[in-house]
Structures are given as C-alpha cells and as structure tokens.
Design an enzyme around this catalytic site. Sequence first.
Site, PDB file in Angstrom:
ATOM      1  N   ASN A   9       0.856  -1.187   0.000  1.00 28.81           N
ATOM      2  CA  ASN A   9       0.000   0.000   0.000  1.00 28.81           C
ATOM      3  C   ASN A   9       0.894   1.240   0.000  1.00 28.81           C
ATOM      4  O   ASN A   9       1.475   1.593   1.025  1.00 28.81           O
ATOM      5  CB  ASN A   9      -0.892  -0.035   1.259  1.00 28.81           C
ATOM      6  N   TRP A  10       1.017   1.842  -1.161  1.00 27.50           N
ATOM      7  CA  TRP A  10       1.940   2.989  -1.298  1.00 27.50           C
ATOM      8  C   TRP A  10       1.344   4.259  -0.707  1.00 27.50           C
ATOM      9  O   TRP A  10       2.039   5.283  -0.626  1.00 27.50           O
ATOM     10  CB  TRP A  10       2.290   3.225  -2.768  1.00 27.50           C
ATOM     11  N   LYS A  11       0.076   4.242  -0.398  1.00 27.02           N
ATOM     12  CA  LYS A  11      -0.613   5.416   0.169  1.00 27.02           C
ATOM     13  C   LYS A  11      -0.400   6.640  -0.732  1.00 27.02           C
ATOM     14  O   LYS A  11      -0.429   6.521  -1.946  1.00 27.02           O
ATOM     15  CB  LYS A  11      -0.151   5.669   1.611  1.00 27.02           C
ATOM     16  N   HIS A  94      -9.396   0.788   5.263  1.00 30.95           N
ATOM     17  CA  HIS A  94      -8.079   1.037   5.871  1.00 30.95           C
ATOM     18  C   HIS A  94      -8.270   1.978   7.063  1.00 30.95           C
ATOM     19  O   HIS A  94      -9.075   2.910   7.016  1.00 30.95           O
ATOM     20  CB  HIS A  94      -7.125   1.656   4.840  1.00 30.95           C
ATOM     21  N   GLU A  96      -6.697   4.430   8.167  1.00 36.86           N
ATOM     22  CA  GLU A  96      -6.526   5.874   7.934  1.00 36.86           C
ATOM     23  C   GLU A  96      -7.812   6.475   7.376  1.00 36.86           C
ATOM     24  O   GLU A  96      -8.164   7.622   7.689  1.00 36.86           O
ATOM     25  CB  GLU A  96      -5.341   6.115   6.985  1.00 36.86           C
ATOM     26  N   GLU A 166      -5.020  -5.330  10.827  1.00 36.57           N
ATOM     27  CA  GLU A 166      -4.007  -4.286  10.984  1.00 36.57           C
ATOM     28  C   GLU A 166      -4.251  -3.544  12.298  1.00 36.57           C
ATOM     29  O   GLU A 166      -5.058  -2.602  12.341  1.00 36.57           O
ATOM     30  CB  GLU A 166      -4.104  -3.286   9.831  1.00 36.57           C
ATOM     31  N   GLY A 172       2.599   2.095  10.748  1.00 36.86           N
ATOM     32  CA  GLY A 172       3.505   3.226  10.567  1.00 36.86           C
ATOM     33  C   GLY A 172       4.224   3.663  11.837  1.00 36.86           C
ATOM     34  O   GLY A 172       4.833   4.726  11.880  1.00 36.86           O
ATOM     35  N   SER A 212       3.708  -2.241  10.445  1.00 41.56           N
ATOM     36  CA  SER A 212       5.167  -2.234  10.594  1.00 41.56           C
ATOM     37  C   SER A 212       5.801  -3.587  10.271  1.00 41.56           C
ATOM     38  O   SER A 212       6.775  -4.001  10.915  1.00 41.56           O
ATOM     39  CB  SER A 212       5.559  -1.764  11.996  1.00 41.56           C
ATOM     40  N   GLY A 233       2.913  -1.249   4.329  1.00 38.32           N
ATOM     41  CA  GLY A 233       2.921   0.180   4.018  1.00 38.32           C
ATOM     42  C   GLY A 233       4.341   0.642   3.725  1.00 38.32           C
ATOM     43  O   GLY A 233       4.862   0.478   2.616  1.00 38.32           O
ATOM     44  N   GLY A 234       5.003   1.191   4.735  1.00 35.11           N
ATOM     45  CA  GLY A 234       6.331   1.798   4.569  1.00 35.11           C
ATOM     46  C   GLY A 234       7.322   0.927   3.810  1.00 35.11           C
ATOM     47  O   GLY A 234       8.002   1.403   2.886  1.00 35.11           O
TER      48      GLY A 234
HETATM   49  C1  PEP Z   1      -0.669   0.018   6.258  1.00 34.25           C
HETATM   50  O1  PEP Z   1      -0.851   1.224   6.226  1.00 34.25           O
HETATM   51  O2  PEP Z   1      -1.518  -0.743   5.774  1.00 34.25           O
HETATM   52  C2  PEP Z   1       0.532  -0.471   6.898  1.00 34.25           C
HETATM   53  C3  PEP Z   1       0.567  -1.719   7.251  1.00 34.25           C
HETATM   54  O3  PEP Z   1       1.549   0.444   7.065  1.00 34.25           O
HETATM   55  P1  PEP Z   1       3.010   0.146   7.682  1.00 34.25           P
HETATM   56  O4  PEP Z   1       3.498  -1.139   7.082  1.00 34.25           O
HETATM   57  O5  PEP Z   1       3.824   1.311   7.306  1.00 34.25           O
HETATM   58  O6  PEP Z   1       2.814  -0.001   9.161  1.00 34.25           O
END
Ligand code: PEP
Length: 250
Positions: A9-11, A94, A96, A166, A172, A212, A233-234
């Site tokens: 997920n590049w957001k 998600h 966010e 999640e 994040g 993470s 994500g990251g």
């Molecule tokens: C996400 O936003 O779905 C996520 C898992 O982010 P991160 O891996 O950066 O925690």
Amino acid sequence: MRIKIVAGNWKMNKSHSEAIELVQKIMASDYDNSVQLIVFPPSIYASEIAKITSSSATALGIQNCSEYDSGAYTGQLSASMIRSMNVKYVLVGHSEIREYFNEQNKTLASKINQLITNDLTPIYCCGEVLQEREKGNHFNLVKSQIEEGLFHLDENQIAKCVIAYEPVWAIGTGVTASSSQAQEMHHFIRSLLAEKYSENVAGSISILYGGSCNPENSQELFANPDIDGGLIGGASLNAVDFIAIANSFS
Ligand code: PEP
C-alpha cells in the site's frame, strides 16, 4: 489451499516517475512465484501501471472506492470504473480512511457490495486502536468490524474476500504486533468465519497481517498457521524490502 499474498500500500507517496520505477523494479525481481504480489499505487498512476503489470503476475490494486454506483460524487472512483481498468483488488476500510474520513462499518458494507457486484476482490481491513487493546476490548472490536462489514455476504461472496488484520497501534509506528498477538487475532477471525459460514469457507480465506511488517519480522509472522501474508505500508516503498518480505514464507 488459500493463497499467500504480499500487498504493498503505497498510500500518498511517490512521484509519477518514482512509481513507474518502483513497479518495474518489483517486476524485475526474483520472488517466490507461489506468492501473489499486489501493488496499490496512488490511483492517478493506475492506468499506466495497469499497462506495465498486465503482462506479469504482479497484480494491481486500488486503495479505496465509492459506495455508490455513479453520479455527482466529486473525487470518488466507482467499482465499475475500477473494474474497467483490469484491476482485481481494492482496499476497503483502511484505518486511515476509517479515522480521517470517519468511515463507518455500514459504509464499508456498501463498498464491499459494490466490489462483489463488479467482480473485484476486496481486501477488508480491520484492527483495534491501542486504547481498545489496553481495555481488553480488541476481540470485540474486531468482531464487530467483521460482522458489520462482511457478514451480510453469502458463502460464495465471502469466499471472494481477503481480510487484513491491521492493529492501528502498529501501522507506521515501527511497533509490530508480536507473532503470537497476530496469530491469536488471525485465529479468532478465522473462527468467526467458521462459526458464521463453515470450516471450509474459513479455511479458504486469506488473512493478511499489516502493521510495521518488514524484512526483519516477516518470516516469524508468516510462519504462523493463520497468517497468509502481509499488507505492507512503509516497507513496500522500497523494492528490495518488499521482495524480501515476499520471499520470507517458510
Ligand atoms: C498500512 O498502512 O496498511 C501499513 C501496514 O503500514 P506500515 O506497514 O507502514 O505499518
């Protein structure tokens, strides 16, 4: 057998040229081909990335969709538009979007219906905030997210969904759920599915962990019986890390 999935997920990250470069690097990498890789770039790049991924096993996903069919909904993308772009996966719920746009389970249930009707695969995100875990309410909270967002579906429809657990406190933040915390919740989600539908259906649905996840912890997380991969994500913004995660199933 359920599929192993590693989804990035590049957001709201990457310029146009960086996005193209990232997907090309991912596609040129050596990875375990029993794993379904999915990239979720910003939607504005989707049409171009669709052309690049069309000849490969890497799938394209979209980060969100509207709960409506079509019409005066400025800035939104409908499921039928997404379908017409040869996209297969769409993220729903998600944390966010739940948090910043106050998205409720009822709205998410409508989005799920749009996706199922348009033959798209929803990746339905659920997970508790830290306060709920500290209060010991995390199982109840996730149960209501699953029930209200998904349990109106019949057996054939739910079998087309993917779920991502999640924990919001892990997204994040650099704090990952421990392997046992993640497995415990994944097992709980699978038991809800078994109770509502059947062991067979529950056993066929991929449940991904997100929060993470990185090349240092993915192997331990993915070794659990109910963890079928990750929503990343990251670490998905870097092809080397993303591929290392995809290669960490035992
Ligand atoms: C996400 O936003 O779905 C996520 C898992 O982010 P991160 O891996 O950066 O925690």
